[in-house]
Write a protein that holds these residues in place. Structure first.
Motif, mmCIF file in Angstrom:
data_model
loop_
_atom_site.group_PDB
_atom_site.id
_atom_site.type_symbol
_atom_site.label_atom_id
_atom_site.label_comp_id
_atom_site.label_asym_id
_atom_site.label_seq_id
_atom_site.Cartn_x
_atom_site.Cartn_y
_atom_site.Cartn_z
ATOM 1 N N LYS A 44 51.202 14.967 -51.132
ATOM 2 C CA LYS A 44 50.633 16.050 -50.339
ATOM 3 C C LYS A 44 51.648 17.166 -50.076
ATOM 4 O O LYS A 44 51.414 18.049 -49.277
ATOM 5 C CB LYS A 44 50.110 15.502 -49.005
ATOM 6 C CG LYS A 44 49.012 14.475 -49.176
ATOM 7 C CD LYS A 44 48.482 13.959 -47.848
ATOM 8 C CE LYS A 44 47.368 12.933 -48.075
ATOM 9 N NZ LYS A 44 46.798 12.441 -46.796
ATOM 10 N N THR A 45 52.763 17.112 -50.774
ATOM 11 C CA THR A 45 53.797 18.128 -50.576
ATOM 12 C C THR A 45 53.402 19.429 -51.274
ATOM 13 O O THR A 45 52.667 19.408 -52.270
ATOM 14 C CB THR A 45 55.149 17.658 -51.142
ATOM 15 O OG1 THR A 45 55.051 17.571 -52.573
ATOM 16 C CG2 THR A 45 55.547 16.303 -50.571
ATOM 17 N N PRO A 46 53.890 20.559 -50.777
ATOM 18 C CA PRO A 46 53.577 21.831 -51.442
ATOM 19 C C PRO A 46 54.118 21.888 -52.873
ATOM 20 O O PRO A 46 53.525 22.540 -53.730
ATOM 21 C CB PRO A 46 54.233 22.884 -50.542
ATOM 22 C CG PRO A 46 55.245 22.142 -49.734
ATOM 23 C CD PRO A 46 54.678 20.764 -49.549
ATOM 24 N N GLN A 47 55.237 21.225 -53.133
ATOM 25 C CA GLN A 47 55.777 21.211 -54.493
ATOM 26 C C GLN A 47 54.790 20.550 -55.458
ATOM 27 O O GLN A 47 54.531 21.075 -56.549
ATOM 28 C CB GLN A 47 57.113 20.448 -54.533
ATOM 29 C CG GLN A 47 58.242 21.143 -53.786
ATOM 30 C CD GLN A 47 58.370 20.653 -52.353
ATOM 31 O OE1 GLN A 47 57.392 20.204 -51.746
ATOM 32 N NE2 GLN A 47 59.565 20.750 -51.807
ATOM 33 N N GLU A 48 54.248 19.416 -55.056
ATOM 34 C CA GLU A 48 53.332 18.677 -55.937
ATOM 35 C C GLU A 48 51.999 19.400 -56.104
ATOM 36 O O GLU A 48 51.502 19.570 -57.219
ATOM 37 C CB GLU A 48 53.095 17.277 -55.356
ATOM 38 C CG GLU A 48 54.324 16.389 -55.354
ATOM 39 C CD GLU A 48 54.116 15.126 -54.534
ATOM 40 O OE1 GLU A 48 53.972 14.052 -55.137
ATOM 41 O OE2 GLU A 48 54.084 15.217 -53.285
ATOM 42 N N TRP A 56 46.570 22.673 -43.963
ATOM 43 C CA TRP A 56 47.073 22.265 -45.279
ATOM 44 C C TRP A 56 46.602 20.855 -45.643
ATOM 45 O O TRP A 56 46.094 20.619 -46.736
ATOM 46 C CB TRP A 56 48.601 22.335 -45.298
ATOM 47 C CG TRP A 56 49.234 21.739 -46.516
ATOM 48 C CD1 TRP A 56 49.876 20.531 -46.612
ATOM 49 C CD2 TRP A 56 49.282 22.300 -47.839
ATOM 50 N NE1 TRP A 56 50.326 20.313 -47.892
ATOM 51 C CE2 TRP A 56 49.973 21.386 -48.666
ATOM 52 C CE3 TRP A 56 48.816 23.487 -48.393
ATOM 53 C CZ2 TRP A 56 50.203 21.617 -50.020
ATOM 54 C CZ3 TRP A 56 49.046 23.725 -49.747
ATOM 55 C CH2 TRP A 56 49.725 22.796 -50.533
ATOM 56 N N LEU A 57 46.773 19.919 -44.712
ATOM 57 C CA LEU A 57 46.410 18.538 -44.988
ATOM 58 C C LEU A 57 44.900 18.366 -45.161
ATOM 59 O O LEU A 57 44.445 17.506 -45.930
ATOM 60 C CB LEU A 57 46.934 17.621 -43.880
ATOM 61 C CG LEU A 57 48.461 17.494 -43.824
ATOM 62 C CD1 LEU A 57 48.893 16.677 -42.611
ATOM 63 C CD2 LEU A 57 48.998 16.845 -45.111
ATOM 64 N N ALA A 58 44.124 19.198 -44.470
ATOM 65 C CA ALA A 58 42.672 19.152 -44.641
ATOM 66 C C ALA A 58 42.279 19.712 -46.007
ATOM 67 O O ALA A 58 41.448 19.141 -46.717
ATOM 68 C CB ALA A 58 41.986 19.939 -43.524
ATOM 69 N N TRP A 64 49.114 30.197 -52.613
ATOM 70 C CA TRP A 64 49.845 30.975 -51.604
ATOM 71 C C TRP A 64 50.385 30.064 -50.504
ATOM 72 O O TRP A 64 51.515 30.221 -50.056
ATOM 73 C CB TRP A 64 48.938 32.039 -50.978
ATOM 74 C CG TRP A 64 48.336 33.024 -51.918
ATOM 75 C CD1 TRP A 64 48.697 33.286 -53.211
ATOM 76 C CD2 TRP A 64 47.231 33.894 -51.642
ATOM 77 N NE1 TRP A 64 47.897 34.256 -53.750
ATOM 78 C CE2 TRP A 64 46.989 34.659 -52.815
ATOM 79 C CE3 TRP A 64 46.425 34.112 -50.532
ATOM 80 C CZ2 TRP A 64 45.985 35.606 -52.886
ATOM 81 C CZ3 TRP A 64 45.411 35.060 -50.605
ATOM 82 C CH2 TRP A 64 45.196 35.802 -51.769
ATOM 83 N N CYS A 65 49.541 29.119 -50.060
ATOM 84 C CA CYS A 65 49.963 28.205 -49.006
ATOM 85 C C CYS A 65 51.171 27.374 -49.450
ATOM 86 O O CYS A 65 52.145 27.210 -48.710
ATOM 87 C CB CYS A 65 48.824 27.267 -48.616
ATOM 88 S SG CYS A 65 47.514 28.019 -47.633
ATOM 89 N N ALA A 66 51.089 26.839 -50.668
ATOM 90 C CA ALA A 66 52.206 26.047 -51.185
ATOM 91 C C ALA A 66 53.486 26.870 -51.197
ATOM 92 O O ALA A 66 54.563 26.389 -50.814
ATOM 93 C CB ALA A 66 51.871 25.543 -52.585
ATOM 94 N N THR A 67 53.363 28.121 -51.616
ATOM 95 C CA THR A 67 54.524 29.016 -51.656
ATOM 96 C C THR A 67 55.064 29.280 -50.262
ATOM 97 O O THR A 67 56.284 29.205 -50.025
ATOM 98 C CB THR A 67 54.145 30.348 -52.315
ATOM 99 O OG1 THR A 67 53.675 30.102 -53.647
ATOM 100 C CG2 THR A 67 55.331 31.298 -52.362
ATOM 101 N N ALA A 68 54.178 29.601 -49.334
ATOM 102 C CA ALA A 68 54.615 29.913 -47.960
ATOM 103 C C ALA A 68 55.342 28.730 -47.317
ATOM 104 O O ALA A 68 56.323 28.905 -46.589
ATOM 105 C CB ALA A 68 53.418 30.328 -47.124
ATOM 106 N N LEU A 69 54.860 27.531 -47.592
ATOM 107 C CA LEU A 69 55.511 26.338 -47.032
ATOM 108 C C LEU A 69 56.909 26.151 -47.585
ATOM 109 O O LEU A 69 57.772 25.542 -46.935
ATOM 110 C CB LEU A 69 54.665 25.095 -47.327
ATOM 111 C CG LEU A 69 53.367 24.962 -46.505
ATOM 112 C CD1 LEU A 69 52.493 23.859 -47.080
ATOM 113 C CD2 LEU A 69 53.681 24.698 -45.032
#
Length: 375
Positions: A33-37, A321-323, A368-373
């Motif tokens: 669930k990480t933004p990288q993955e 994010w998790l949702a 975008w969310c993954a990037t922002a995190l």
């Protein structure tokens, strides 16, 4: 109180403190669930898919031009590649662009509409990374033409231009990403204040025209419903322009006030599971992913930039994010994405919009969310 009791209480306090921090921590997420993955999965999905026609990744016929959902996903993919320092991934996004200088030149959108002009944000991002002038020239053509009225401009369009606004102004909430994104990119590429200053002036016009007393927005003055993704475009647009707007810009305070007012309103309407609805303030509306992703991005950015309380909004962003990632299917497609939506002053119009799987309107803000995190 004996020593054993004190030890238990101290341990309990530490546990509660750690648990509280986890609730708003935007750096640590469970495996898978990480933004990288997640970001890499969505980026790869885009690169393996042909150009869409307004967002649907499986169009019934080849696209007639590069449309804005592709632009938004393309941009998000490059942002993600930069955030993860993955030059190989970035090069693949650049390679996808090369046919637009030759065989696919016919797919270049005409710079005659907000939804078309935002295309210029992609070559400008390529310029920022590579320094190649061909990207700068192409991108600025789209940024500059947004403020140069064509000879066949309508009376209303000329009137907007005469007041110093874009001739493409129409007071639809979607515009506040489409206009600000290309102008912000042009400013980043050239450091010419004109681009960002005029985008800020445009943002204030829209804030004054369509932000409601409760902090949310109507889709347009003619469509009196707080459509989720429409509000998402505004949320992201404000976050993006505030990230780069010089401190001495005279409109910065007004935009920040509008942004914080909106974020406060969104807190009230976030569901317990972290999602937001298709019509934000309608309890009967379905939970929609593209809006949720955009609001989550705006909150992550606000927390990271110090504009928002990190505990309150960090918790909301983490839940969002998790949702969201629970709505990604095994094909790396986000589900429950509202189809592209025109304005209409009808609740049924928004409530009955198709819910699409894998539509780029949802894939883009997820990136975008993954990037922002990761910023």
């Amino acid at each position: 109180m004996n020593k054993k009791t004190l030890t238990i209480l101290f341990s309990l306090l530490i546990t509660l403190s750690v648990s509280s921090q986890r609730s708003y921590n935007l750096k640590r997420f469970p495996e898978g669930k990480t933004p990288q993955e997640i970001g890499l999965r969505i980026a790869e999905k885009f690169l393996k898919t042909s150009h869409s026609q307004y967002g649907n990744t499986n169009p019934p016929k080849p696209p007639t031009q590069i449309t804005y959902p592709d632009v938004c996903t393309w941009l998000g993919g490059m942002w993600f590649a930069e955030a993860t320092k993955n030059d190989i991934l970035f090069n693949r996004f650049e390679n996808r662009f090369q046919p637009l200088f030759s065989d696919d030149m016919k797919l270049l959108p005409k710079p005659n509409h907000v939804d078309n002009n935002v295309f210029g944000a992609v070559p400008l991002e390529l310029y920022l990374k590579t320094g190649q002038k061909k990207y700068l020239d192409m991108g600025l053509k789209y940024a500059d033409s947004q403020w140069i009225s064509p000879e066949n401009a309508k009376v209303e369009q000329k009137q907007w231009a005469d007041k110093g606004y874009s001739w493409q102004t129409r007071i639809w909430i979607d515009d506040m990403f489409m206009i600000t994104a290309i102008q912000a990119q042009a400013y980043r590429a050239t450091k010419n204040r004109e681009y960002v200053d005029r985008a800020a002036k445009e943002m204030v016009l829209y804030l004054d025209e369509i932000q409601l007393g409760n902090g949310l927005f109507y889709h347009s003055p003619e469509a009196h419903y707080s459509w989720g993704r429409g509000n998402g475009w505004m949320a992201v647009g404000m976050a993006e322009i505030l990230r780069i707007l010089p401190k001495d810009n005279s409109d910065r305070t007004r935009i920040m006030a509008g942004y914080q007012k909106m974020m406060s309103a969104l807190l009230k309407y976030q569901e317990n599971d972290g999602m937001w609805r298709q019509i934000i303030d309608d309890e009967e509306a379905w939970k929609e992913t593209s809006a949720t992703a955009m609001f989550t991005y705006a909150m992550i950015t606000g927390v990271k930039e110090g504009w928002l309380n990190k505990k309150t909004y960090g918790s909301a962003a983490r839940k969002g994010w998790l949702a969201l990632i629970e709505y990604i299917n095994t094909n790396d497609e986000l589900t429950e994405v509202c189809a592209g939506t025109n304005i209409m002053n009808s609740r049924d119009h928004y409530m009955n919009r198709p819910r699409i799987v894998g539509d780029l309107h949802g894939q883009a803000p997820l990136l975008w969310c993954a990037t922002a995190l990761l910023r």
